[in-house]
Design a protein around this motif. Sequence first.
Motif, PDB file in Angstrom:
ATOM      1  N   ILE A 199      -6.529  -2.081  -1.404  1.00 35.72           N
ATOM      2  CA  ILE A 199      -5.067  -1.996  -1.274  1.00 35.72           C
ATOM      3  C   ILE A 199      -4.532  -0.867  -2.137  1.00 35.72           C
ATOM      4  O   ILE A 199      -3.686  -0.078  -1.708  1.00 35.72           O
ATOM      5  CB  ILE A 199      -4.408  -3.337  -1.669  1.00 35.72           C
ATOM      6  CG1 ILE A 199      -4.693  -4.364  -0.586  1.00 35.72           C
ATOM      7  CG2 ILE A 199      -2.908  -3.171  -1.854  1.00 35.72           C
ATOM      8  CD1 ILE A 199      -4.127  -5.714  -0.869  1.00 35.72           C
ATOM      9  N   TYR A 200      -5.057  -0.755  -3.364  1.00 32.97           N
ATOM     10  CA  TYR A 200      -4.596   0.344  -4.211  1.00 32.97           C
ATOM     11  C   TYR A 200      -4.846   1.689  -3.526  1.00 32.97           C
ATOM     12  O   TYR A 200      -3.961   2.537  -3.472  1.00 32.97           O
ATOM     13  CB  TYR A 200      -5.284   0.314  -5.579  1.00 32.97           C
ATOM     14  CG  TYR A 200      -4.819   1.469  -6.433  1.00 32.97           C
ATOM     15  CD1 TYR A 200      -3.562   1.441  -7.013  1.00 32.97           C
ATOM     16  CD2 TYR A 200      -5.601   2.600  -6.585  1.00 32.97           C
ATOM     17  CE1 TYR A 200      -3.087   2.513  -7.742  1.00 32.97           C
ATOM     18  CE2 TYR A 200      -5.138   3.686  -7.313  1.00 32.97           C
ATOM     19  CZ  TYR A 200      -3.881   3.635  -7.889  1.00 32.97           C
ATOM     20  OH  TYR A 200      -3.413   4.700  -8.583  1.00 32.97           O
TER      21      TYR A 200
ATOM     22  N   MET B 175     -12.181  10.059  -7.000  1.00 34.82           N
ATOM     23  CA  MET B 175     -13.030   9.527  -8.064  1.00 34.82           C
ATOM     24  C   MET B 175     -13.444   8.088  -7.751  1.00 34.82           C
ATOM     25  O   MET B 175     -14.615   7.724  -7.885  1.00 34.82           O
ATOM     26  CB  MET B 175     -12.254   9.580  -9.383  1.00 34.82           C
ATOM     27  CG  MET B 175     -13.102   9.433 -10.604  1.00 34.82           C
ATOM     28  SD  MET B 175     -12.178   9.925 -12.058  1.00 34.82           S
ATOM     29  CE  MET B 175     -11.285   8.452 -12.430  1.00 34.82           C
ATOM     30  N   ILE B 176     -12.466   7.272  -7.318  1.00 34.76           N
ATOM     31  CA  ILE B 176     -12.792   5.871  -7.025  1.00 34.76           C
ATOM     32  C   ILE B 176     -13.771   5.787  -5.859  1.00 34.76           C
ATOM     33  O   ILE B 176     -14.749   5.025  -5.896  1.00 34.76           O
ATOM     34  CB  ILE B 176     -11.500   5.072  -6.724  1.00 34.76           C
ATOM     35  CG1 ILE B 176     -10.625   5.005  -7.971  1.00 34.76           C
ATOM     36  CG2 ILE B 176     -11.834   3.679  -6.235  1.00 34.76           C
ATOM     37  CD1 ILE B 176      -9.287   4.357  -7.763  1.00 34.76           C
TER      38      ILE B 176
ATOM     39  N   MET C 284     -14.889  -3.434  -0.536  1.00 28.68           N
ATOM     40  CA  MET C 284     -13.837  -2.437  -0.638  1.00 28.68           C
ATOM     41  C   MET C 284     -13.786  -1.570   0.621  1.00 28.68           C
ATOM     42  O   MET C 284     -12.723  -1.348   1.195  1.00 28.68           O
ATOM     43  CB  MET C 284     -14.116  -1.569  -1.860  1.00 28.68           C
ATOM     44  CG  MET C 284     -13.005  -0.670  -2.251  1.00 28.68           C
ATOM     45  SD  MET C 284     -13.433   0.156  -3.798  1.00 28.68           S
ATOM     46  CE  MET C 284     -13.434   1.832  -3.264  1.00 28.68           C
TER      47      MET C 284
ATOM     48  N   LEU D 187      -7.735  11.009  -8.103  1.00 28.30           N
ATOM     49  CA  LEU D 187      -8.062   9.644  -8.502  1.00 28.30           C
ATOM     50  C   LEU D 187      -8.729   8.914  -7.334  1.00 28.30           C
ATOM     51  O   LEU D 187      -9.749   8.230  -7.502  1.00 28.30           O
ATOM     52  CB  LEU D 187      -6.779   8.919  -8.927  1.00 28.30           C
ATOM     53  CG  LEU D 187      -6.998   7.543  -9.535  1.00 28.30           C
ATOM     54  CD1 LEU D 187      -7.776   7.665 -10.824  1.00 28.30           C
ATOM     55  CD2 LEU D 187      -5.672   6.859  -9.786  1.00 28.30           C
TER      56      LEU D 187
ATOM     57  N   ILE E 172       3.235  -5.598   1.326  1.00 26.20           N
ATOM     58  CA  ILE E 172       1.784  -5.813   1.258  1.00 26.20           C
ATOM     59  C   ILE E 172       1.439  -7.258   1.609  1.00 26.20           C
ATOM     60  O   ILE E 172       0.535  -7.538   2.387  1.00 26.20           O
ATOM     61  CB  ILE E 172       1.271  -5.457  -0.151  1.00 26.20           C
ATOM     62  CG1 ILE E 172       1.354  -3.958  -0.351  1.00 26.20           C
ATOM     63  CG2 ILE E 172      -0.150  -5.945  -0.353  1.00 26.20           C
ATOM     64  CD1 ILE E 172       0.965  -3.503  -1.709  1.00 26.20           C
TER      65      ILE E 172
ATOM     66  N   GLY F 264      10.573  -5.097  -0.546  1.00 35.58           N
ATOM     67  CA  GLY F 264       9.925  -4.348  -1.623  1.00 35.58           C
ATOM     68  C   GLY F 264       8.473  -4.104  -1.273  1.00 35.58           C
ATOM     69  O   GLY F 264       7.930  -4.684  -0.325  1.00 35.58           O
ATOM     70  N   LYS F 265       7.832  -3.243  -2.060  1.00 35.73           N
ATOM     71  CA  LYS F 265       6.437  -2.877  -1.771  1.00 35.73           C
ATOM     72  C   LYS F 265       5.510  -4.092  -1.739  1.00 35.73           C
ATOM     73  O   LYS F 265       4.719  -4.272  -0.831  1.00 35.73           O
ATOM     74  CB  LYS F 265       5.959  -1.889  -2.834  1.00 35.73           C
ATOM     75  CG  LYS F 265       4.581  -1.351  -2.550  1.00 35.73           C
ATOM     76  CD  LYS F 265       4.608   0.136  -2.464  1.00 35.73           C
ATOM     77  CE  LYS F 265       3.343   0.654  -1.861  1.00 35.73           C
ATOM     78  NZ  LYS F 265       3.411   2.035  -1.497  1.00 35.73           N
ATOM     79  N   TRP F 266       5.640  -4.949  -2.748  1.00 34.12           N
ATOM     80  CA  TRP F 266       4.763  -6.109  -2.837  1.00 34.12           C
ATOM     81  C   TRP F 266       4.948  -7.027  -1.638  1.00 34.12           C
ATOM     82  O   TRP F 266       4.015  -7.553  -1.068  1.00 34.12           O
ATOM     83  CB  TRP F 266       5.006  -6.859  -4.144  1.00 34.12           C
ATOM     84  CG  TRP F 266       4.388  -8.219  -4.200  1.00 34.12           C
ATOM     85  CD1 TRP F 266       5.031  -9.390  -4.382  1.00 34.12           C
ATOM     86  CD2 TRP F 266       2.994  -8.529  -4.075  1.00 34.12           C
ATOM     87  NE1 TRP F 266       4.139 -10.429  -4.361  1.00 34.12           N
ATOM     88  CE2 TRP F 266       2.879  -9.920  -4.171  1.00 34.12           C
ATOM     89  CE3 TRP F 266       1.845  -7.771  -3.862  1.00 34.12           C
ATOM     90  CZ2 TRP F 266       1.663 -10.582  -4.077  1.00 34.12           C
ATOM     91  CZ3 TRP F 266       0.635  -8.423  -3.764  1.00 34.12           C
ATOM     92  CH2 TRP F 266       0.539  -9.811  -3.874  1.00 34.12           C
ATOM     93  N   ARG F 267       6.216  -7.180  -1.234  1.00 34.37           N
ATOM     94  CA  ARG F 267       6.512  -8.043  -0.094  1.00 34.37           C
ATOM     95  C   ARG F 267       5.896  -7.469   1.181  1.00 34.37           C
ATOM     96  O   ARG F 267       5.356  -8.199   2.014  1.00 34.37           O
ATOM     97  CB  ARG F 267       8.021  -8.150   0.069  1.00 34.37           C
ATOM     98  CG  ARG F 267       8.374  -9.341   0.898  1.00 34.37           C
ATOM     99  CD  ARG F 267       9.867  -9.505   0.999  1.00 34.37           C
ATOM    100  NE  ARG F 267      10.106 -10.508   2.009  1.00 34.37           N
ATOM    101  CZ  ARG F 267      10.875 -11.560   1.792  1.00 34.37           C
ATOM    102  NH1 ARG F 267      11.438 -11.730   0.637  1.00 34.37           N
ATOM    103  NH2 ARG F 267      11.055 -12.427   2.753  1.00 34.37           N
TER     104      ARG F 267
ATOM    105  N   TYR G 272      -1.097   2.413  -2.509  1.00 38.20           N
ATOM    106  CA  TYR G 272      -0.416   2.924  -3.693  1.00 38.20           C
ATOM    107  C   TYR G 272      -0.801   4.345  -4.049  1.00 38.20           C
ATOM    108  O   TYR G 272       0.048   5.160  -4.356  1.00 38.20           O
ATOM    109  CB  TYR G 272      -0.711   2.018  -4.896  1.00 38.20           C
ATOM    110  CG  TYR G 272       0.089   0.753  -4.897  1.00 38.20           C
ATOM    111  CD1 TYR G 272       1.412   0.738  -5.336  1.00 38.20           C
ATOM    112  CD2 TYR G 272      -0.470  -0.444  -4.483  1.00 38.20           C
ATOM    113  CE1 TYR G 272       2.149  -0.431  -5.342  1.00 38.20           C
ATOM    114  CE2 TYR G 272       0.254  -1.618  -4.490  1.00 38.20           C
ATOM    115  CZ  TYR G 272       1.567  -1.601  -4.923  1.00 38.20           C
ATOM    116  OH  TYR G 272       2.294  -2.752  -4.930  1.00 38.20           O
TER     117      TYR G 272
ATOM    118  N   GLY H 102      -8.308  -5.829  -3.722  1.00 35.90           N
ATOM    119  CA  GLY H 102      -7.305  -5.179  -4.564  1.00 35.90           C
ATOM    120  C   GLY H 102      -7.533  -3.683  -4.643  1.00 35.90           C
ATOM    121  O   GLY H 102      -6.590  -2.891  -4.493  1.00 35.90           O
ATOM    122  N   ALA H 103      -8.793  -3.286  -4.842  1.00 34.13           N
ATOM    123  CA  ALA H 103      -9.098  -1.861  -4.935  1.00 34.13           C
ATOM    124  C   ALA H 103      -8.755  -1.164  -3.627  1.00 34.13           C
ATOM    125  O   ALA H 103      -8.180  -0.068  -3.623  1.00 34.13           O
ATOM    126  CB  ALA H 103     -10.572  -1.664  -5.279  1.00 34.13           C
TER     127      ALA H 103
END
Lengths: 281, 287
Positions: free
Chosen positions: A86-87, A100-101, A150, A97, A179, A174-177, A91, A83-84
């Motif tokens: 993918i973000y 930082m991550i 990650m 940011l 991904i 859509g974005k989710w689709r 995204y 998830g991290a």
Amino acid sequence: MKKRNAYIWTMRCLMWLAAGVTTSLTLFLLTFVLIKGVPNITWELLSTKPSYLRGTVGILPDILNTLYIILTMLLFALPLGVGAAIYLTEYATNKRLVGMIEYAAETLSGIPSIIYGLFGSLFFCQFMDLDKSLLAGALTLVIMNLPTIMRTTQESLKTVPQSYREGAFGLGAGKWRVIRTVVLPNCVEGVITGCILSVGRIVGESAALLFTAGFAHALNGFFEGLFSSGSTLTVALYVYATEEGNFEVAFAIAAILMILTLLINLSATLIGKYFERKSKV
Amino acid sequence: MKSNKVFERAVHGIFLILGLVTVACVLLITVYLVISGIPAILEIGLLDFLFGMIWDPAASNPQYGILPFILSSIYGTVGSLVIGVPVGFFTAVYLSKKASPKVKEWMGAAVSLLAGIPSVVYGLVGMMVLVPGIREVFHLPDGASLLAAMIVLAIMILPSIIKVSITALDAVPKEYEDASLALGATPEETWFRVSVPAAKSGIATAVVLGVGRAIGEAMAVMMVSGNVANMPKLFESVRFLTTAVSSGMGYADGLYREALFSIALVLFLFIMLINATLNFFLKGEKK
């Protein structure tokens, strides 16, 4: 000219010497541990638990505990790490940011395992009231392995061509689709590599588990085991070698760990090669 | 259509949270270490704690000086670098530049194996081979010593030094080397006078990574260093910052236990310093 020749030969010899030292060290470690350990691996050792009445030692509980910890840690770390990643690649638009991550992930991978152990015993065992249990150990290892999963996922996401995403967007997804159907299927390689690396790290981990998972040798089922204290193979090796002075068992475990390490490295290489060939086609 | 938008926003939010988990973990660890580490330092006094030469929490007049641990950790790390860096460096140059692809593949596998061997296995082999060996060679009553720890750590940092250096050396543009060879330099001169300087920030990164691994290692050191809180001497039993924490955690209570958290805090600060150095070199590489 003479001086130049001397320089060349010194450098050549130093290189051969260093490479020789590295190779012979590895070979020595491998053969020494296997020769000392393999004769001590018996079916009884692998399939029983330690019994004080009969005075026998068995490492079945330790093998199971290692498996339980691996499963639990992957269960938590996979969604978090993937998830991290993918973000970060799909995204995030804010550069600070992202920085930082990524900095946080680097920091996490630099923290020594003994500090993870201490933190785990304070946070998971005391604050969250899990006591010394496999669950507390596994959660501690989740934080430790998060950066690995990650990073490997992120690397493989970066290789997904931008045109795939644009194509899907262009068709109205859509974005989710996008991904779910385009990005995720293409990062399998990174996820698998990350899992293998983490499994290797857990198999070899001891300092972080000593104070979070404890060192009991009871034979438990999965759910019972999660909430009770238990030692993994490495912790058991440490206890047998230092506290009980039982070097036969310690070397048997060391040999098992050595074989596991070889297998893990081999599968990581094979999977890398497999995907490399696949991406070329 | 509107519900679709809400859904996409929600997904975005979930991924944002997942991304922030790492940051939260770092903050949580830092806060926990600082909060649990500060009280004992205040009670003992910062100077007495950091520069006190005697660690004896069990005495009737307990003393909590951790200078022996700090110095042991530093000496142990420096010693392991002195042994490990030359071996790692020359192996890396050999593998990156001189070795045939087949040799490179096999030795790469050997280095990966070295990297994957659990630290307790290093500790066990150290206990059974190195410690008795040092006792025999130097005629000591006990071979568990700072020297044993240095050698074990040197072997343990070898793979990270070799791997990261190879990556840096492989990335040196071929034109540099070709130009040097065309000007009449031999391959060896080219590798050491052109390729190595070109890859120097990568090699520095490798060394700093080694420092981080050496200073943070606990179990292997615990098994070979004897674990007595002496001021560091090459042939005497010593205790590192890491082993001080791990050997006391099982039974310590009260101020003793809190002092262990303070030791962990000191160790953590060391690691943060190393991370900052690492970032400095990594940034240099990007430029």
